[in-house]
Design an enzyme around this catalytic site. Structure first.
Site, PDB file in Angstrom:
ATOM      1  N   CYS A 142      71.364  52.609  -0.116  1.00 32.24           N
ATOM      2  CA  CYS A 142      70.221  53.834   0.278  1.00 32.24           C
ATOM      3  C   CYS A 142      69.072  53.228   1.361  1.00 32.24           C
ATOM      4  O   CYS A 142      68.383  54.031   1.727  1.00 32.24           O
ATOM      5  CB  CYS A 142      69.443  53.769  -1.070  1.00 32.24           C
ATOM      6  SG  CYS A 142      70.039  54.221  -2.475  1.00 32.24           S
ATOM      7  N   ASP A 195      67.165  50.720   1.078  1.00 31.60           N
ATOM      8  CA  ASP A 195      65.786  49.960   0.553  1.00 31.60           C
ATOM      9  C   ASP A 195      66.180  48.895  -0.300  1.00 31.60           C
ATOM     10  O   ASP A 195      66.840  49.285  -1.371  1.00 31.60           O
ATOM     11  CB  ASP A 195      64.988  50.847   0.068  1.00 31.60           C
ATOM     12  CG  ASP A 195      64.330  51.931   1.038  1.00 31.60           C
ATOM     13  OD1 ASP A 195      63.939  51.953   1.892  1.00 31.60           O
ATOM     14  OD2 ASP A 195      64.633  53.110   0.649  1.00 31.60           O
ATOM     15  N   CYS A 237      62.336  50.858   5.317  1.00 32.23           N
ATOM     16  CA  CYS A 237      61.612  51.598   6.307  1.00 32.23           C
ATOM     17  C   CYS A 237      60.367  51.194   6.308  1.00 32.23           C
ATOM     18  O   CYS A 237      59.822  50.143   5.601  1.00 32.23           O
ATOM     19  CB  CYS A 237      61.822  53.023   6.100  1.00 32.23           C
ATOM     20  SG  CYS A 237      61.033  53.520   4.306  1.00 32.23           S
ATOM     21  N   CYS A 255      59.589  55.254  -1.961  1.00 33.19           N
ATOM     22  CA  CYS A 255      59.293  53.890  -1.692  1.00 33.19           C
ATOM     23  C   CYS A 255      58.324  53.246  -2.329  1.00 33.19           C
ATOM     24  O   CYS A 255      58.307  52.109  -2.882  1.00 33.19           O
ATOM     25  CB  CYS A 255      58.960  53.790  -0.094  1.00 33.19           C
ATOM     26  SG  CYS A 255      60.142  54.265   0.847  1.00 33.19           S
TER      27      CYS A 255
END
Lengths: 155, 398
Positions: free
Chosen positions: A33, A35, A58, A102
């Site tokens: 993914c 992350d 990110c 996130c």
């Protein structure tokens, strides 16, 4: 697209690193993914004395990790459990809708590290995250975790 | 050098060259007539459009200016070519062929037709991003109406064997379209020599204005008209002509063709300098795409253990503008379909960086880029749990 606070926590992340003799370690997310968050906790007398993290992801993933560690340091376990993705997001002055996952990951990283601590110490486990593999929120866990993508407006 | 803009994203768009802007200016300010009007400032605009058509035909090696149609973008040209062919050849069949690394302008158009009941064959590419003409040959069926394969890829710069693919299509009597948006102005194009039926171009990729495009339609090729209305573009693409845009596109393409050799030399040299610096000074880097069959200004690398958006943000803080194929920049959870199509695992595709060099770039800028990347990669890898696992795993093996 990001708030000044997000950029600050991304460019100057707080608490990056590892804790050698951590009392609880949690890792969530996966490389597929894009992350991964790993959180280390030092806990004494039910209080989080120190928190450190490492994150692959990110700008928002780094910033939410950084903010999450700041928010839980010095807190009791009970208090840390109340740090939801929403709290992390608000502390960062919001996130663009596509980045809400996130903050969910940050909440899950805290939960995973606390779970590890409880497990090591034979304490009762928190079943709120049962069955959650710590994915990237694509499974719909964004709704599960106190907020939907639509709640948060973009900058 | 810090704080000033250092632009390595010319595949996204380019600035307009001053000569191009100068050529456009009169058509905004004084010569603002409608090309369809009969009085003087109308006639002067008609002449400007038709001169531009002659110029573009020459730049692309077309047999006749009437094969050149001006559109509002490269995307529009792609849409027109594919939908127009599909509609015109409905009676022949409902099968379309494209490749797995097309730009969304082609891919989404094909997907749209699929929803409308067309069969879609997506030809895979090899690890360098190349389409093999044999695969096209095998994919063509009696009911195939069009094949669309891009001339050069926007992410990894791979240049396809267009002439060979066109030959295959011609052998079967199937229309062939190529999206030459990234190729035009960067590598020579001669539509007659290539043998293509349809070819798309976009003005703002070669120092021309945004909102301009061209569809080359070979004489004798019948595709459905695209925008209905007035008689503009021979009734096939209605709407008052974007005269300054058309003049600008033609001028920019003229300049690009004129300067092609110097352009290629300069961009290749900058690209190779960046490639050398990056691969010599940063470990665990992968170069994506073919090194031989590649656009001169394109470099695409994957840095293991880091995520592309993070790299872009940190570069931006240093004034450097680039692009990535990470999920975070694609607006979905998946990284670039092009990088996945050439066989990259998700985690490596997430860590990709696209640099596209242009005529304003200098060696000093490239050196600053490499220095910046060394610093950024060091910082991000020290923050990465994947790198931590990798280092610990490596130590264990020692």
């Amino acid at each position: 697209m990001y708030s000044e606070k997000v950029m600050d926590h991304f460019m100057n992340p707080r608490n990056v690193g590892e804790i050698e003799d951590a009392d609880g370690v949690g890792q969530v997310g996966n490389a597929k993914c894009g992350d991964i968050m790993k959180m280390y906790l030092k806990i004494e007398d039910g209080i989080i004395k120190d928190a450190k993290f490492k994150t692959f992801g990110c700008g928002a993933a780094v910033a939410t990790s950084s903010m999450a560690t700041e928010l839980i340091k010095g807190k009791t376990i009970k208090e840390a459990e109340q740090i939801t993705n929403r709290v992390v997001m608000e502390a960062l002055d919001g996130l663009p809708p596509v980045k809400v996952h996130c903050s969910v990951l940050a909440e899950e990283a805290i939960a995973a590290a606390l779970q590890d601590y409880r497990r090591r110490n034979g304490l009762e486990e928190d079943d709120r995250y049962k069955g959650c593999s710590g994915c990237c929120g694509g499974c719909g866990s964004v709704e599960m975790h106190h907020g939907t993508e639509n709640d948060e407006e973009a900058e | 050098m810090q704080k000033q803009i250092i632009y390595f994203d010319h595949a996204a768009t380019t600035y307009v060259k001053p000569e191009v802007f100068e050529a456009m200016k009169p058509y905004f300010l004084q010569e603002y007539g409608n090309p369809s009007s009969i009085y003087s400032i109308g006639r002067s605009n008609r002449k400007a459009v038709e001169d531009a058509r002659i110029s573009v035909a020459k730049s692309l090696g077309a047999a006749e200016p009437s094969e050149i149609y001006f559109t509002g973008s490269g995307t529009e040209a792609d849409n027109w070519a594919i939908k127009g062919a599909a509609q015109a050849l409905r009676k022949k069949g409902k099968h379309i062929i494209t490749s797995s690394i097309e730009h969304p302008a082609v891919m989404a158009t094909c997907e749209f037709l699929k929803k409308e009941g067309y069969d879609l064959t997506i030809i895979p590419v090899d690890s360098e991003g190349l389409v093999h003409p044999d695969d096209v040959d095998k994919a063509i069926r009696p009911d195939t109406v069009i094949v669309s394969i891009m001339m050069a890829n926007n992410e990894i710069g791979t240049i396809q064997p267009i002439k060979e693919i066109a030959q295959v299509c011609r052998k079967h009597g199937v229309l062939f379209h190529t999206d030459a948006v990234q190729a035009a102005g960067n590598i020579p194009i001669d539509v007659k020599d290539l043998g293509v039926d349809l070819l798309s171009v976009s003005g703002h990729k070669f120092y021309g204005p945004k909102g301009t495009g061209v569809l080359y339609i070979r004489k004798g090729v019948r595709i459905e008209n695209f925008i209905h209305g007035g008689h503009q573009e021979r009734n096939r693409r209605a709407g008052t002509e974007n005269v300054p845009g058309i003049v600008g596109l033609a001028k920019a393409l003229e300049l690009a063709v004129e300067n092609m050799d110097a352009h290629t030399r300069k961009l290749t040299s900058l690209r190779d300098r960046a490639l050398k610096g990056i691969t010599e000074r940063i470990p665990y880097v992968r170069v994506n795409g073919s090194l031989e069959r590649r656009l001169p200004g394109n470099l695409n690398v994957s840095f293991r253990f880091v995520e592309g958006e993070s790299v872009l943000l940190m570069l931006d803080m240093k004034g450097i503008k680039a692009s990535s194929g990470s999920a975070c920049t694609s607006g979905s959870l998946d990284p670039s379909h092009v990088l996945l199509a050439i066989g990259l695992p998700h985690e490596i595709a997430h860590g990709s960086l696209r640099l596209s060099f242009g005529e304003i770039n200098t060696e000093e800028e490239v050196d600053y880029l490499v220095d910046s990347l060394v610093e950024i990669l060091d910082k991000l890898r020290n923050m990465s749990p994947l790198y931590e696992d990798f280092v610990k795993g490596e130590n264990k093996n020692v």
